[in-house]
Design a protein around this motif. Structure first.
Motif, short mmCIF file in Angstrom:
data_model
loop_
_atom_site.label_atom_id
_atom_site.label_comp_id
_atom_site.label_asym_id
_atom_site.label_seq_id
_atom_site.Cartn_x
_atom_site.Cartn_y
_atom_site.Cartn_z
N MET A 82 0.86 -1.15 0.08
CA MET A 82 0.00 -0.01 -0.04
C MET A 82 0.79 1.29 0.07
O MET A 82 0.65 2.16 -0.74
CB MET A 82 -0.93 -0.07 1.32
N ALA B 252 2.37 2.09 -3.41
CA ALA B 252 1.37 2.48 -4.27
C ALA B 252 0.98 3.81 -4.02
O ALA B 252 0.85 4.73 -4.87
CB ALA B 252 -0.13 1.79 -4.18
N GLN B 253 1.07 4.47 -2.77
CA GLN B 253 0.79 5.66 -2.28
C GLN B 253 1.83 6.64 -2.91
O GLN B 253 1.35 7.75 -3.54
CB GLN B 253 0.50 6.07 -0.64
N GLN C 81 1.42 7.11 -6.79
CA GLN C 81 0.23 7.80 -7.00
C GLN C 81 0.59 9.14 -6.69
O GLN C 81 0.30 10.19 -7.69
CB GLN C 81 -0.68 7.49 -6.06
N VAL D 91 -8.95 0.39 -4.31
CA VAL D 91 -7.75 0.43 -3.41
C VAL D 91 -8.07 -0.59 -2.33
O VAL D 91 -7.31 -1.55 -1.79
CB VAL D 91 -7.52 1.65 -2.68
N CYS E 67 -7.49 -4.23 -3.58
CA CYS E 67 -6.03 -4.35 -3.67
C CYS E 67 -5.43 -4.56 -2.57
O CYS E 67 -4.48 -5.36 -2.44
CB CYS E 67 -5.35 -3.48 -4.43
N CYS E 68 -5.58 -4.15 -1.31
CA CYS E 68 -4.97 -3.92 -0.09
C CYS E 68 -5.37 -5.35 0.51
O CYS E 68 -4.72 -6.13 1.30
CB CYS E 68 -5.29 -2.95 0.90
N GLN F 87 4.60 -3.87 -10.00
CA GLN F 87 3.67 -2.88 -9.81
C GLN F 87 3.99 -1.76 -11.06
O GLN F 87 3.02 -1.35 -11.76
CB GLN F 87 3.42 -2.37 -8.65
N ASN G 3 1.97 -0.57 -14.24
CA ASN G 3 1.71 0.69 -14.26
C ASN G 3 2.02 1.39 -15.68
O ASN G 3 0.97 2.09 -16.16
CB ASN G 3 2.12 1.84 -13.23
N SER H 170 -0.92 -5.88 -7.35
CA SER H 170 0.05 -4.99 -8.19
C SER H 170 -0.56 -4.82 -9.37
O SER H 170 -0.32 -3.30 -9.74
CB SER H 170 1.31 -5.75 -8.55
N TYR I 63 -3.08 -2.02 -8.75
CA TYR I 63 -2.66 -0.68 -8.10
C TYR I 63 -2.19 0.05 -9.48
O TYR I 63 -1.97 1.21 -9.71
CB TYR I 63 -1.63 -0.87 -7.04
#
Length: 393
Positions: free
Chosen positions: A1, A4-5, A8, A131, A134-135, A157, A161, A221, A224
């Motif tokens: 997580m 990912a943050q 983002q 989200v 995904c978590c 990931q 992406n 992954s 995200y």
């Protein structure tokens, strides 16, 4: 997580620094700044870097410790990744949010209308639910895989992406991006071919559980990667402005929705009934059980704070690069603390994963350098990412 943050934040803010000074045409000659100011800047960079590297490592290891010591709730493991978002609320008040002007996207010099509250709510709810899913998948993967294997699979990931950005955001597939995709794919393939090994898996999981954990981690992954690409498109085509407060709105409201969804899952699944028994049976004791969950939630948000700090003190590229530096830390610590087996296949997968990360980030470095070169030629802007170079150069 936490990864990912950070990614983002990188996607949202990547172009904001380049636009901050577009209205400036006359920049006076820069005086030599006192060493004290430079020292303070490097001190802040060091603190934020510590948050990023230590945060992603400690939070992942605490999650593995929870499952190793009789923790079983996947929903609770998911909740701690999200529920710490209120720690980000003070960021609304820091001066940096007021120093960054609003960047509005226009069409033919005509400002476009801001989206309605209903549209924004729909975006926050949709992304928040994705989200949460995904978590949850990440939690399942972490509960079934050795932490070193889990962290290496998470490297995919970036590949997802890039793939989703190709379709949603017209991402160009340069040789470095293609190289990154190939390397990360091979890295993950090596791990799945390795299969489950009771000597390598501290939970003694079977091959079936290994495959389930692998698929859940890859699925998370991929999810995200989709979230990040959708977020980039939303900011460009729907919200059409980029300020620090807007970025935090996206993160906080999205986390709020995801937290509510996970709470619903926790109660609907009935896992909440066994939490007291789980706490009493935790091998390290009740206090350690509570402290593990509490610090996991706090550390994931400290990771996010470090990412935000690096973006605004230096650049999104610098923040991404620090995350790359921290990539091999988790597998190494897993070998030390959880006695994960670092065999030849896993070591090769780690090297390929690092190579893929570096290739991906180097392409963004080239893009960032090219765009900043054009901006500096037009405005005379002095980059703040390397203050000593600019002063002495």
């Amino acid at each position: 997580m936490g990864e990912a943050q950070e990614l983002q934040l990188n996607i949202i803010v990547q172009d904001s620094h380049e636009a901050n000074h577009q209205g400036c045409t006359d920049v006076p000659e820069q005086p030599v700044l006192p060493w004290r100011r430079n020292l303070n800047w490097w001190l802040r960079i060091a603190i934020y870097t510590l948050f990023v590297i230590a945060g992603q490592s400690a939070a992942t290891l605490l999650g593995r410790l929870y499952y190793n010591k009789s923790g079983k709730s996947k929903w609770l493991g998911t909740l701690v990744q999200l529920a710490g978002f209120p720690i980000l609320l003070p960021y609304y008040c820091i001066p940096a949010s007021r120093r960054n002007p609003t960047i509005n996207i226009t069409t033919n010099n005509i400002p476009l209308k801001s989206p309605s509250t209903l549209i924004l709510a729909s975006i926050y709810v949709s992304l928040g639910l994705l989200v949460a899913l995904c978590c949850f998948l990440y939690s399942v993967g972490l509960s079934l895989l050795p932490v070193s294997t889990y962290s290496l699979i998470c490297a995919s990931q970036l590949a997802f992406n890039a793939l989703f950005s190709f379709f949603l955001n017209s991402q160009k597939f340069t040789p470095y991006i293609v190289n990154s995709l190939v390397l990360l794919t091979i890295s993950s393939t090596l791990l799945v071919l390795q299969g489950g090994d009771s000597a390598d898996d501290p939970t003694g999981g079977s091959k079936t559980k290994y495959v389930i954990g692998f698929l859940c981690t890859v699925g998370a992954s991929a999810g995200y990667g989709l979230v990040l690409s959708l977020t980039q498109r939303v900011f460009r085509e729907v919200i059409r402005k980029e300020t620090f407060a807007v970025i935090l709105d996206m993160i906080v409201y999205q986390s709020l929705v995801a937290t509510c969804a996970v709470l619903v899952g926790l109660f609907a699944s009935g896992e909440w009934r066994g939490l007291r028994k789980e706490m009493e049976g935790f091998e390290l004791g009740k206090v350690s059980y509570v402290m593990n969950l509490t610090w996991s939630a706090i550390i994931w948000q400290l990771y996010a704070i470090g990412a935000v700090g690096l973006i605004f003190e230096a650049s999104s590229l610098f923040s991404n690069a620090i995350s790359v530096v921290g990539l091999p830390v988790v597998p190494v610590l897993a070998v030390i603390f959880f006695h994960d087996k670092m065999d030849g296949i896993k070591a090769m997968a780690m090297v390929l994963g690092i190579w893929g990360f570096i290739s991906y980030v180097y392409q963004h470095y080239l893009d960032d350098r090219k765009s900043k070169t054009g901006s500096n030629n037009a405005t005379g802007e002095v980059s703040k990412a390397f203050p000593l170079e600019n002063i002495n150069g």
